[in-house]
Enzyme design. Structure first.
Site, PDB file in Angstrom:
ATOM      1  CB  THR A   1      -8.442  13.795   1.970  1.00 11.46           C
ATOM      2  OG1 THR A   1      -7.130  13.958   2.507  1.00 11.46           O
ATOM      3  CG2 THR A   1      -9.430  13.580   3.077  1.00 11.46           C
TER       4      THR A   1
ATOM      5  CE  LYS B   1       0.121  -3.344   3.477  1.00 15.60           C
ATOM      6  NZ  LYS B   1      -0.753  -2.490   4.411  1.00 15.60           N
TER       7      LYS B   1
ATOM      8  CB  THR C   1      -1.402  -1.997   9.587  1.00 11.44           C
ATOM      9  OG1 THR C   1      -1.996  -1.324  10.625  1.00 11.44           O
ATOM     10  CG2 THR C   1      -2.377  -2.056   8.442  1.00 11.44           C
TER      11      THR C   1
ATOM     12  CG  ASN D   1      -0.340   8.218   8.712  1.00 11.80           C
ATOM     13  OD1 ASN D   1      -0.911   7.290   8.151  1.00 11.80           O
ATOM     14  ND2 ASN D   1       0.897   8.127   9.169  1.00 11.80           N
TER      15      ASN D   1
ATOM     16  CD  GLU E   1       1.635   4.989   6.520  1.00  6.25           C
ATOM     17  OE1 GLU E   1       1.273   5.597   7.529  1.00  6.25           O
ATOM     18  OE2 GLU E   1       0.848   4.427   5.736  1.00  6.25           O
TER      19      GLU E   1
ATOM     20  CB  THR F   1      -0.965   0.012   1.204  1.00  8.00           C
ATOM     21  OG1 THR F   1      -0.223  -0.161   2.411  1.00  8.00           O
ATOM     22  CG2 THR F   1      -1.992  -1.102   1.084  1.00  8.00           C
TER      23      THR F   1
END
Lengths: 403, 403
Positions: free
Chosen positions: B403, B188, B199, B398, B279, B166
């Site tokens: 959006t 992942k 996650t 994040n 991230e 992702t």
């Protein structure tokens, strides 16, 4: 008027050079009586700063005649020498105050005592806030205490509130009127805001007549539904202290319920001011959990959402990401069925029955105030937790704090 | 070679249009046997995605012949319709695979089956990852599964690993050699990395002979000391799944200890790759807790430090702020005396006995690798937790994700 709104209190805030830049950094609050009853609530962190260890001892007797507060250094993780520094500060304050005299009759506005009993170090509470792990510069702090004693005034509450600021952008004060008696207060806190007290110092005063046990009950209940429901960044400080001092100068003894209500209102007001001024925050977020089986469940769910960095960054990005909210709820042990949960963001029910409902595009997150309402459909209890978003400014401020 | 390194497995990764931009987004892993034993570990989050609920049922029988994984949508918080989508995906995969035939003898490199027993939907595990709260576009996903079946190959492991990415910037694969048998894996995970699984989706394969109970024991122990010790951002996902599939194609049955060791090594390797690609992270942080009374205490202390936003922002700012580390330790229930704790940052003992020791200026935090060593002086146990710093890039990524 802060801590000096009730009769029987004087305060001062002076610049002692603990902070660079010449801002006020030493505050003093004195209870001129006739009573000197007090209660305290302290951080649940097991790594407690020297002033917390000291003040816990002082509060055991339920009697506090003065509080010395400094910003510019937390005096935490400083070992036995740090504790000796706190002790020396209390000794110095007690001796200096005994020299000018404090006590009954000092509400005449002159700012000078007409003589009272000598006070001991054991009647002086100490609070410190600032960087952890460094000794305080005693050669500046003690002269600062001397200067603060000299500047004590019945209108000194605002200066004292200023002197305890660290990264706060504004001072926090409150006044709540009882019937013939008053509650006043000041607080600081901007980072390390978390349950079981935010990283904060708070002094609440009242001229009501109330003994230590009554004050203790009022303060614990007030903290439970105010500071303990503030969770800005999930970090629990080493220095958190909330003190409640009663002078009895009003001559009125309110009921326990009346006193608790007024102290709670004062603490809630201060707690809201803390969240409004939290480090780097661009949102003030109320997480209202309703339909919980009991209040503990509601608090657990609200706190879990308040501490979830993915929820907090989404709010910073004006993104009503209810999926992250549900994921945070799912980490708790509260009673609920995942398929029963409803979530509204600023009044739009974006999630009903655990799945998408109203269009998330309808949610207006452009303002500073955000309300997340979570209905667990598991019972009648509710609680609200206050938090902030997680912003670039938070990262910036906290990555550069000590360097 | 990822999940296809062990004999008896084929895999594929195709672009089905779930992700914008045309990247691979549907992966398929097939166990050609002769065995089809399997074990699974799933998120502890009580809000579980539809594919987790489905795969938990599948794993109850200890038999998995195929795994379909998609990125581009988590299929979490999608209610009964979402569960029906997962069911339909498994049915479609089972029917399509039955048409080409999978089973014994497919390790000849041709990528086509020579015929095997028809497989049922109940033998197909499903994993999904992506945004929570939105239905999957089944009109794209099912053709994607068809295409993946057509592309199944004994060298398809890398394509499959790509298809589950992702916000990952690179695919994560591993191979561990046993004596005559092999363990392979892919994973992942980049955000929502937290205990009781990050996650993440992870498929580990082996050609060892091992029944479901042996696999289950190996996988639980491996996860306990690998994925469960990764805590990038404290957020627990709705979709976390780790599967271990055994084909038995090597003809060798290792001991429980041998298998557990190899699976643990594979999971640790993948866990490290997750932290390395988390991230927005600029640091990979190992929190080594030693001198703990027991391993649970060591894990609790490590996790508390790993989840402390003030510690994490300080690391982002290259600030060896050990005071914040002690404040985080102090929030735990672990056995320790505050005045006994030592802390080293990248080898410099900045804190000894709960107070300042070596000069913090000696600490070099300019690199990506950071080691925080915390000695509780309370016993012989230790554990290491892996985390990241909290950076502007984390906030940026994040706050803009959906959006």
């Amino acid at each position: 008027m802060s801590v000096t709104a009730p009769r029987g209190f004087r305060a001062a805030g002076v610049a002692a050079g603990l902070k660079s830049g010449g801002a006020r950094d030493v505050a003093l609050v004195v209870n001129d009586g006739p009573d000197a009853a007090a209660a305290g609530v302290f951080t649940a962190n097991r790594v407690k700063a020297a002033p917390v260890l000291w003040s816990q001892q002082v509060l055991r007797a339920g009697l506090v005649r003065a509080v010395v507060l400094n910003s510019g250094g937390a005096n935490a993780c400083t070992g036995a020498p740090g504790f000796q520094d706190t002790h020396a500060t209390a000794e110095h304050a007690a001796a200096t105050l005994s020299g000018i005299g404090i006590g009954i009759g000092d509400d005449d506005g002159t700012g000078t005592g007409r003589g009272g009993p000598a006070i001991g170090a054991g009647e002086v509470a100490i609070c410190s806030t600032g960087l952890i792990g460094e000794r305080l510069p005693m050669d500046r702090l003690l002269p600062g205490v001397t200067a603060a004693v000299a500047e004590l005034a019945v209108d000194g509450g605002l200066a004292a509130a200023e002197a305890i600021m660290t990264t706060d952008t504004r001072s926090k004060t409150t006044v709540v009127a009882g019937t013939g008696w008053t509650v006043g207060g000041m607080a600081k806190g901007a980072g390390m805001l978390a349950p079981a007290l935010a990283t904060m110092l708070c002094v609440v005063t009242t001229d009501a007549i109330a003994g230590p046990a009554v004050l203790d009950e009022a303060l614990r209940e007030a903290c439970r539904v105010s500071f303990d429901r503030v969770d800005s960044d999930g970090c629990l400080s080493t220095n958190d202290t909330v003190l409640l001092l009663a002078s009895g100068a009003s001559g009125i003894a309110p009921s326990q319920a009346e006193l608790t209500a007024a102290v709670t209102e004062a603490c809630r007001d201060l707690a809201r001011q803390l969240i409004a001024d939290a480090e780097g925050a661009s949102k003030e977020v109320a997480i209202e959990v309703v339909g919980a089986a009991d209040e503990d469940d509601a608090v657990e769910v609200g706190r879990s959402v308040a501490r979830n960095n993915l929820v907090k960054t989404a709010l910073f990005g004006n993104d009503p990401n209810w999926g992250r909210i549900l994921a945070a709820v799912g980490t708790t042990g509260a009673a609920f069925e995942p398929d029963d949960i409803d979530v509204a963001v600023n009044g739009i029910w974006v999630c009903r029955g655990g799945a998408a409902a109203e269009d998330r595009a309808k949610v207006d997150l452009s303002g500073r105030q955000v309300t997340i309402r979570i209905d667990l459909h598991a019972g009648p209890a509710e609680a609200t937790i206050w938090t902030n978003d997680l912003s670039h400014a938070y990262v910036h401020e906290n990555s550069a704090y000590s360097t």
